[in-house]
Design an enzyme around this catalytic site. Sequence first.
Site, short mmCIF file in Angstrom:
data_model
loop_
_atom_site.label_atom_id
_atom_site.label_comp_id
_atom_site.label_asym_id
_atom_site.label_seq_id
_atom_site.Cartn_x
_atom_site.Cartn_y
_atom_site.Cartn_z
N ASP A 483 0.80 -1.22 0.00
CA ASP A 483 0.00 0.00 0.00
C ASP A 483 0.83 1.27 0.00
O ASP A 483 0.36 2.35 -0.31
CB ASP A 483 -0.86 0.05 1.28
C1 BGC Z 1 0.18 1.00 6.40
C2 BGC Z 1 -0.17 -0.18 5.58
C3 BGC Z 1 -1.65 -0.28 5.46
C4 BGC Z 1 -2.27 1.01 5.02
C5 BGC Z 1 -3.76 0.88 5.10
C6 BGC Z 1 -0.44 2.22 5.81
O1 BGC Z 1 -0.11 3.33 6.57
O2 BGC Z 1 1.57 1.12 6.47
O3 BGC Z 1 0.35 -1.35 6.15
O4 BGC Z 1 -1.98 -1.25 4.53
O5 BGC Z 1 -1.83 2.09 5.78
O6 BGC Z 1 -4.48 2.02 5.00
C1 NOJ Z 2 -1.83 -4.06 5.30
C2 NOJ Z 2 -2.97 -4.09 4.36
O1 NOJ Z 2 -4.10 -4.58 5.02
C3 NOJ Z 2 -2.67 -4.96 3.17
O2 NOJ Z 2 -3.72 -4.90 2.26
C4 NOJ Z 2 -1.38 -4.54 2.53
O3 NOJ Z 2 -1.13 -5.41 1.48
C5 NOJ Z 2 -0.26 -4.52 3.51
N1 NOJ Z 2 -0.61 -3.69 4.62
C6 NOJ Z 2 1.05 -4.03 2.91
O4 NOJ Z 2 1.01 -2.68 2.63
#
Ligand code: BGC
Ligand code: NOJ
Length: 812
Positions: A483
């Site tokens: 993400d």
């Molecule tokens: C986090 C990710 C997460 C995303 C969801 C980010 O700040 O680092 O792990 O998937 O937010 O909104």
């Molecule tokens: C958490 C999110 O839930 C998932 O969708 C994503 O792939 C990982 N973070 C890595 O960013």
Amino acid sequence: MQFGYFDDRNREYVITDPQTPWPWINYLGTEDFFSLISNTGGGYAFYRDAKYRRLTRYRYNNVPMDSGGRCFYVREGDTVWSPGWKPCKTALDRYECRHGLNYTSLLGEKNGVVARVLFFVPLKTHAEVQKLSLTNVTSAVKTLKIFSFIEWCLWNASTDMENFQRNFSTGEVEIGGSVIYHKTEYRERRNHYAYYSVNAPVEGFDTDRESFLGLYNGWEEPQVVKTGVPSCSVAHGWSPVASHCLAVELQPGETKELVFVLGYAENGEQEKWESPGIINKKKARETLDRFSTAARVDEAFAALRTHWDQLLGVFSLRSGNEKLDRMVNIWNQYQCMITFCFSRSASFFESGIGRGMGFRDSNQDLIGFVHQIPERARERIIDIASTQFADGGCYHQYQPLTRRGNNDIGGGFNDDPLWLILGTASYVRETGDFSILEETVPFDNNPDQTGSLFDHLSVSLDHVVNNLGPHGLPLIGRADWNDCLNLNCFSHDPDESFQTTENKSEGTQAESLMIAGLFVVSGREYAGLCLETGREKEAERALAGVDRMVESVKRHGWDGAWFLRAYDYSGNKIGSRENTEGRIFIESNGWCTMAGIGKEEGYCEKALDSVAEQLDSPYGIMLNQPAYTRYYPEYGEISSYPPGYKENGAVFCHNNPWIMIGETVIGRGEKAWEYYRKICPAWLEEISALHKTEPYVYAQMIAGTDAARPGEAKNSWLTGTASWNFYAVSQYILGIRPEYRGLTVDPCLPAAWEGFEVTRRFRGATYCIRVTNPNHVSKGVARVTIDEKPATSCCLPVFEPGTTHRVEVEMG
Ligand code: BGC
Ligand code: NOJ
């Protein structure tokens, strides 16, 4: 240092010191009513949706942590204590918390009184039941006062924390004997209410928070408990709560049991009122009747235990390794089920407000629980697919209550569609139910625009095919699985969200090698589904796309010793030896090796060696190295995290299994096993003080070597780590893999292993599998016998439902 121990026979983790390094929690309920409970009784409850139907309040960021929740106060003379230590924090003579499968029991002992509280959500019930047992272990009579306490949330967990000009005036309750009803907004648009009851006459009650606590007191010293006299307050606005006061006398050796029920009920518009202004309580009464005695509670509890016996009976392992068995047989499968229920919405890290059900998350969770509850997996797939757009694109998340796409987080994450193929394929592999592909499923929940589920899979695949970049690799869009790799974002404004800002997608060259690998794996999976359903032409078309992708990866995605991670907006390499920071990443190397891209040329082996050399650490495989030490607007959120945390150089446990599986693709059982063990909670129990989060479930991330405290974990429970680890260990290390037409047994183990036994229920039949490894190989099957007769392949046939078969597999 440990704070408890595993009790495998009871499938429990037993906490013996209430001051765990972080609240160690558990989840109650797997259907409609849910609650979270910590080892001191903290947490909150909700009905179906943690945002829109929150029953009780919880304060994140509070000091101290995890305050409020469910409070019990035992008052004997001037001594006040709590069975779960908090909120009173009076030193106990004995404390124990047993977290089991969908139940938790707390035990506190003080001055010869033992208080045990069992918390669970019975099956098919919209309530949390709390059975309090009080035992006098002395030879004198004990005279106690018991106070219960919960604080209502005004339903919408988000506005509950924001809209105080309204909230302080809307709270309403009703009191009927020992039942306290919460009915805020019931008089207008809500047809639901909550209630908190006890199955005994009360001496009094409280429903107004300040009357109970005292305006300047904390949870540990409510003025009512201090004086021992309930004030029988009736809340009008402010903060409605529910507290019972009971007088209990215990003879020497006597035990008394009280049943508290925290429930939720919905009425039809026509049945809303019993009389003007008075809620119709029929539904609450029915539920209370079901749990009116401790014996009835015990029966419901036994049913819950049996339910879990059945769920866990689908896959059970005897490996001779206690830690492995407990993870595979109990805790890993349990965590998978919890991610099914909650996706990423409600934990002690996720507020239950911001994130609903993730499109990619929910599809990935499926691979971990589909064997336990295939019917619910089927429903889930249809729900997820119903939020997809006709061009294959997706909302990133949807709300569990409305089952509609959540626009706040938008879409455009170009990996999202492909996970629907993997999720669906894993369902069909498990069940053989190809009919799901022919189900009619709307696009964007619009009943006028529908297609078969198969059509949804086609547009998913084509969404990648139609969005290729200059190297013939998939355009990344807002981000891929990571993400935080936001290559079209270029944000300079701290008030913008990385997740929704996309400033420059026009003319972008940002391509993802992670999506490329995922496309190859899911494209083959899709082609398999096509072939099984007589769609040969379509299979050919898909495989041609896969071949082109493999070629593009080999030509433009190989960096000499590992796979590149991406190309940025301007077409510059990311995850390349040409970079100074972020030279190598885990995701593309995981997916491209899982896809076996360039296996013949030695790419997979080389890439995995590079991962071992550059990304491996004592705490698991880090996401990228070297971590970014400054903000790169062209890379986005990833470089906003300090080095060693989250997506910037932490061990992001979700993706470690991709490397484990990659290692099994090239037959390196030792390596796969080493990686498995490194991040496996049961092995981390001994370093609990450092690790911080629960030793029975995976956390999303463990701080990497660049961090201040490498090895420190965060974000436990709701993470794709659960399903990916179960998938990796069960299907690739132990090698028991459902196929469209059978069940393959093809392990990849450390050569020293002697073997293992697995009992697997598959499509109604039971497979008792014994794997032996007399020649001490890592991979390869020399001989298979089924019911003592030699078989020709390690793919076992589908048997008659109800039958049991003995399978011997000799590796070699
Ligand atoms: C986090 C990710 C997460 C995303 C969801 C980010 O700040 O680092 O792990 O998937 O937010 O909104
Ligand atoms: C958490 C999110 O839930 C998932 O969708 C994503 O792939 C990982 N973070 C890595 O960013």
